[in-house]
Design an enzyme around this catalytic site. Structure first.
Site, PDB file in Angstrom:
ATOM      1  N   GLY A  18       0.822  -1.212   0.000  1.00  0.00           N
ATOM      2  CA  GLY A  18       0.000   0.000   0.000  1.00  0.00           C
ATOM      3  C   GLY A  18       0.857   1.264   0.000  1.00  0.00           C
ATOM      4  N   TYR A  19       0.171   2.370   0.081  1.00  0.00           N
ATOM      5  CA  TYR A  19       0.826   3.681  -0.078  1.00  0.00           C
ATOM      6  C   TYR A  19       1.893   3.939   1.000  1.00  0.00           C
ATOM      7  CZ  TYR A  19       0.947   8.852  -0.226  1.00  0.00           C
ATOM      8  OH  TYR A  19       1.318  10.169  -0.275  1.00  0.00           O
ATOM      9  N   ASP A  66      -4.315 -12.891   3.458  1.00  0.00           N
ATOM     10  CA  ASP A  66      -5.244 -12.026   4.170  1.00  0.00           C
ATOM     11  C   ASP A  66      -5.072 -12.280   5.666  1.00  0.00           C
ATOM     12  OD1 ASP A  66      -7.529 -10.850   5.353  1.00  0.00           O
ATOM     13  OD2 ASP A  66      -8.629 -11.073   3.470  1.00  0.00           O
ATOM     14  N   SER A 132      -4.503   7.065  13.423  1.00  0.00           N
ATOM     15  CA  SER A 132      -4.900   8.194  12.587  1.00  0.00           C
ATOM     16  C   SER A 132      -5.347   9.363  13.439  1.00  0.00           C
ATOM     17  CB  SER A 132      -6.066   7.717  11.720  1.00  0.00           C
ATOM     18  OG  SER A 132      -6.710   8.805  11.106  1.00  0.00           O
ATOM     19  N   TYR A 157     -14.695   4.171  10.100  1.00  0.00           N
ATOM     20  CA  TYR A 157     -13.237   4.041   9.924  1.00  0.00           C
ATOM     21  C   TYR A 157     -12.514   4.564  11.166  1.00  0.00           C
ATOM     22  CZ  TYR A 157      -8.534   5.400   8.565  1.00  0.00           C
ATOM     23  OH  TYR A 157      -7.183   5.585   8.564  1.00  0.00           O
ATOM     24  N   LYS A 161     -10.086   2.691  14.295  1.00  0.00           N
ATOM     25  CA  LYS A 161      -8.756   3.104  14.772  1.00  0.00           C
ATOM     26  C   LYS A 161      -8.790   3.349  16.287  1.00  0.00           C
ATOM     27  CE  LYS A 161      -6.573   2.771  10.914  1.00  0.00           C
ATOM     28  NZ  LYS A 161      -5.588   1.676  10.733  1.00  0.00           N
ATOM     29  N   ASN A 206      -9.027  11.206  -1.529  1.00  0.00           N
ATOM     30  CA  ASN A 206      -8.287  12.170  -0.718  1.00  0.00           C
ATOM     31  C   ASN A 206      -7.870  13.364  -1.574  1.00  0.00           C
ATOM     32  OD1 ASN A 206      -7.139   9.306   0.801  1.00  0.00           O
ATOM     33  ND2 ASN A 206      -8.162  10.884   1.984  1.00  0.00           N
ATOM     34  N   LEU A 207      -7.698  14.497  -0.914  1.00  0.00           N
ATOM     35  CA  LEU A 207      -7.520  15.749  -1.639  1.00  0.00           C
ATOM     36  C   LEU A 207      -6.353  15.742  -2.639  1.00  0.00           C
ATOM     37  CD1 LEU A 207      -8.438  18.681  -2.058  1.00  0.00           C
ATOM     38  CD2 LEU A 207      -6.841  19.336  -0.252  1.00  0.00           C
ATOM     39  N   ASP A 305     -16.927  15.593   7.655  1.00  0.00           N
ATOM     40  CA  ASP A 305     -15.625  16.266   7.701  1.00  0.00           C
ATOM     41  C   ASP A 305     -15.377  16.955   9.040  1.00  0.00           C
ATOM     42  OD1 ASP A 305     -14.063  15.787   5.480  1.00  0.00           O
ATOM     43  OD2 ASP A 305     -14.987  17.373   4.273  1.00  0.00           O
TER      44      ASP A 305
HETATM   45  C1  WQD Z   1      -8.984  16.664   3.197  1.00  0.00           C
HETATM   46  C2  WQD Z   1      -9.772  17.943   3.014  1.00  0.00           C
HETATM   47  C3  WQD Z   1     -12.052  17.586   2.374  1.00  0.00           C
HETATM   48  C4  WQD Z   1     -11.374  15.854  -1.553  1.00  0.00           C
HETATM   49  C5  WQD Z   1      -9.116  11.175   5.931  1.00  0.00           C
HETATM   50  C6  WQD Z   1      -9.077  10.366   7.205  1.00  0.00           C
HETATM   51  C7  WQD Z   1      -7.735  10.460   7.827  1.00  0.00           C
HETATM   52  C8  WQD Z   1      -6.643  10.083   6.892  1.00  0.00           C
HETATM   53  C9  WQD Z   1      -6.793  10.715   5.555  1.00  0.00           C
HETATM   54  C10 WQD Z   1      -6.551   7.848   6.053  1.00  0.00           C
HETATM   55  C11 WQD Z   1     -11.188  17.852   3.587  1.00  0.00           C
HETATM   56  C12 WQD Z   1     -11.304  18.294   1.283  1.00  0.00           C
HETATM   57  C13 WQD Z   1     -11.165  16.424  -0.309  1.00  0.00           C
HETATM   58  C14 WQD Z   1     -11.976  16.652  -2.570  1.00  0.00           C
HETATM   59  C15 WQD Z   1     -12.085  18.497  -1.027  1.00  0.00           C
HETATM   60  N1  WQD Z   1      -6.561   8.688   6.925  1.00  0.00           N
HETATM   61  N2  WQD Z   1     -11.524  17.709  -0.046  1.00  0.00           N
HETATM   62  N3  WQD Z   1     -12.291  17.946  -2.267  1.00  0.00           N
HETATM   63  O1  WQD Z   1     -10.922  13.548   5.344  1.00  0.00           O
HETATM   64  O2  WQD Z   1      -8.948  14.906   6.209  1.00  0.00           O
HETATM   65  O3  WQD Z   1      -8.840  12.506   6.243  1.00  0.00           O
HETATM   66  O4  WQD Z   1      -8.123  10.671   5.071  1.00  0.00           O
HETATM   67  O5  WQD Z   1      -6.710   7.140   5.329  1.00  0.00           O
HETATM   68  O6  WQD Z   1      -7.698   9.633   8.902  1.00  0.00           O
HETATM   69  O7  WQD Z   1     -10.035  10.852   8.078  1.00  0.00           O
HETATM   70  O8  WQD Z   1      -8.714  13.645   4.067  1.00  0.00           O
HETATM   71  O9  WQD Z   1      -7.964  14.134   1.800  1.00  0.00           O
HETATM   72  O10 WQD Z   1     -10.287  13.226   2.139  1.00  0.00           O
HETATM   73  O11 WQD Z   1      -9.778  15.561   2.818  1.00  0.00           O
HETATM   74  O12 WQD Z   1     -12.413  19.656  -0.824  1.00  0.00           O
HETATM   75  O13 WQD Z   1     -12.217  16.203  -3.707  1.00  0.00           O
HETATM   76  O14 WQD Z   1      -9.949  18.139   1.602  1.00  0.00           O
HETATM   77  O15 WQD Z   1     -13.355  18.063   2.506  1.00  0.00           O
HETATM   78  O16 WQD Z   1     -11.499  19.108   4.108  1.00  0.00           O
HETATM   79  P1  WQD Z   1      -9.462  13.730   5.505  1.00  0.00           P
HETATM   80  P2  WQD Z   1      -9.185  14.080   2.635  1.00  0.00           P
END
Ligand code: WQD
Length: 346
Positions: A18-19, A66, A132, A157, A161, A206-207, A305
């Site tokens: 994985g990543y 697994d 996390s 999720y 954790k 993820n963003l 969020d």
């Molecule tokens: C970040 C910000 C979105 C996508 C989650 C888990 C955390 C960690 C990572 C792992 C938020 C905004 C996102 C998009 C956007 N663990 N966003 N447009 O939700 O902070 O964390 O993932 O696996 O434990 O909770 O990460 O990257 O999804 O979002 O505006 O298309 O970016 O609303 O504010 P998050 P994220």
């Protein structure tokens, strides 16, 4: 201190293709450790091991099993008898966890229980757990320290954790095994070699990967989820941390545990850059450092969020000697390089 001692250790890495797992394996190999990887391949590709071997010139043992399969897990531990375990393997989509709670509980908790039990039974000394920042829930104040009171988790999720941490604490009460619980903030970026990065089989949510997929044209546009929050520009605040910085923290945590430097048998560490970056600032950083204009729209809030969270990582700094080396610009640069390489457009 611990980092000056040379260790020859065999480390078993679950979720190693994985990543975060793959970047950590690179660091472990470069620091002279032997690595065996287990991954069932549900959200990653075994070919990642080839990239790891290309970067490091070293081989990784591999089991395609697994961890919910208790017999297979037992067999692997009895065969390998690792000195340390890093347990990454888990499902990690916040959204999916709400619609598939049983899958998330079964996969994330059963695999942990099996791994923990066989690690204990075969005399493993050090156990590092991928936790996390989501365990903090919707906090009212940042930066958060490890002692900040936890709020109810915003997702299943996050619950897995929180529960995972408790299971480890209870299970290790009568064990020689010691543990580090690593609470990651928002991992992002890719290996500077351009050979390794995030390559989920499932659609990115993820963003940062959504940003790079938009920039390369796989998505028409990017939605900014919420611009009416009470933050400096209305968008959510996160603490992005480069995946190679995170990887290094695992190596340091293992050394710390194996050299018996820790006072308690279980310690928790925040791993973040210690800085809050808004979603809009992250988009701007990407545009600026890569000279690309992103097509984005301001959209509604996303359910579940957390509004704003960033870390105080002073415990990791003090006890593990860990400090982030990469900036938000490095994150955006390496993430983009990886997206280009993945699509053969470099
Ligand atoms: C970040 C910000 C979105 C996508 C989650 C888990 C955390 C960690 C990572 C792992 C938020 C905004 C996102 C998009 C956007 N663990 N966003 N447009 O939700 O902070 O964390 O993932 O696996 O434990 O909770 O990460 O990257 O999804 O979002 O505006 O298309 O970016 O609303 O504010 P998050 P994220």
């Amino acid at each position: 201190i611990a980092s000056n001692i040379t260790f020859f250790m065999k480390i078993l890495v679950t979720g190693g293709t994985g990543y975060i797992g793959s970047h950590t394996i690179v660091d472990l190999l470069e620091q002279g450790m032997e690595v065996v990887c287990i991954d069932n391949g549900i959200n990653s590709d075994q070919n990642v091991l080839k990239s790891i071997e290309e970067i490091t010139g070293k081989k990784v043992g591999f089991y395609p099993n697994d961890l919910c399969d208790n017999e297979a897990t037992k067999h692997i531990f009895e065969t390998e008898k690792p000195d340390g375990v890093i347990h990454f393997a888990a499902l990690k989509s916040v959204g999916d966890s709400m619609t598939q709670p049983f899958e998330y509980f079964r996969n994330n908790l059963l695999s942990l229980i099996n791994t923990l039990q066989h690690a204990h039974n075969t005399g493993t000394k050090a156990f590092v757990f991928s936790s996390s920042c989501t365990v903090y829930g919707n906090v009212s104040h940042s930066p958060v320290t490890e002692d900040t009171a936890q709020q109810p988790a915003a997702s299943v999720y996050g619950r897995t954790k929180q529960m995972g941490e408790v299971i480890i604490e209870d299970a290790l009460q009568k064990s020689e095994m010691k543990a580090s619980l690593l609470r990651y903030f928002n991992p992002a970026g890719a290996h500077p070699s351009g050979k390794l990065g995030e390559s989920p089989l499932q659609l990115a949510q993820n963003l940062v990967p959504v940003i790079t997929e938009t920039a390369i044209g796989q998505r028409a546009s990017l939605q900014v989820f919420g611009t009416d929050y009470n933050t400096r520009d209305g968008s959510c605040i996160r603490d992005f941390i480069h995946v190679c910085d995170l990887a290094r923290a695992h190596t340091l945590a293992l050394r710390y545990l194996i050299s018996n430097a820790n006072a308690q048998s279980i310690e928790t560490f925040n791993l973040g850059m210690g800085q809050g970056v808004t979603v809009l600032e992250a988009i701007n950083a990407f545009e600026k450092v890569n000279g690309i204009k992103l097509n984005y729209t301001l959209a509604d809030r996303r359910e579940g969020d957390v509004i704003a969270i960033y870390s105080d990582y002073s415990r990791a700094k003090e006890k593990l000697g860990w400090q982030p080396q990469y900036t938000i610009e490095d994150i955006m640069k390496t993430a983009w390089q990886w997206e280009l390489n993945k699509n053969n457009k470099a």
